[in-house]
Enzyme design. Sequence first.
Site, PDB file in Angstrom:
ATOM      1  N   ASP A  96       0.833  -1.196   0.000  1.00  0.00           N
ATOM      2  CA  ASP A  96       0.000   0.000   0.000  1.00  0.00           C
ATOM      3  C   ASP A  96       0.873   1.254   0.000  1.00  0.00           C
ATOM      4  O   ASP A  96       0.618   2.207  -0.732  1.00  0.00           O
ATOM      5  CB  ASP A  96      -0.926  -0.018   1.209  1.00  0.00           C
ATOM      6  CG  ASP A  96      -1.847   1.178   1.255  1.00  0.00           C
ATOM      7  OD1 ASP A  96      -2.541   1.437   0.253  1.00  0.00           O
ATOM      8  OD2 ASP A  96      -1.878   1.860   2.303  1.00  0.00           O
ATOM      9  N   GLU A 123      -2.284  -5.147  -3.684  1.00  0.00           N
ATOM     10  CA  GLU A 123      -1.353  -4.348  -2.886  1.00  0.00           C
ATOM     11  C   GLU A 123      -0.191  -5.191  -2.378  1.00  0.00           C
ATOM     12  O   GLU A 123       0.947  -4.738  -2.376  1.00  0.00           O
ATOM     13  CB  GLU A 123      -2.077  -3.699  -1.711  1.00  0.00           C
ATOM     14  CG  GLU A 123      -3.022  -2.593  -2.129  1.00  0.00           C
ATOM     15  CD  GLU A 123      -3.798  -2.015  -0.987  1.00  0.00           C
ATOM     16  OE1 GLU A 123      -4.324  -0.904  -1.162  1.00  0.00           O
ATOM     17  OE2 GLU A 123      -3.886  -2.646   0.088  1.00  0.00           O
TER      18      GLU A 123
END
Length: 112
Positions: free
Chosen positions: A39, A111
């Site tokens: 992320d 992610e």
Amino acid sequence: MKAKTGYVFKDIRLLETALTHSSAVKAATNNQRLEFLGDRVLGLVVADMLFEKFPDAPEGEIAPRFNALVDARTCSEIGIEMQLEDLVRADSALKMRSRGSGGNYLADAVEA
């Protein structure tokens, strides 16, 4: 997996971990830590891309673009395009509820 990602994994265990959601039954590891790291990496890469692409744009103009690109829905759509639905290990009920729409479990895998 190279055809989907453009990357050859040196350590296949990292790929397996990245594709294992925390809901997966009897999984020794899951992708939560890789998702956390991914992320941040995704955010940095997208911010840099927008910074370069729109050199004169104020923060108020590029922030909405950034948010749209790193959004869970966008990551989930990428997971669908990469055909990760059948590769991600997750609780079957979770996958069934999300079928077709991607769901956050796919965003998490992208992610990771």
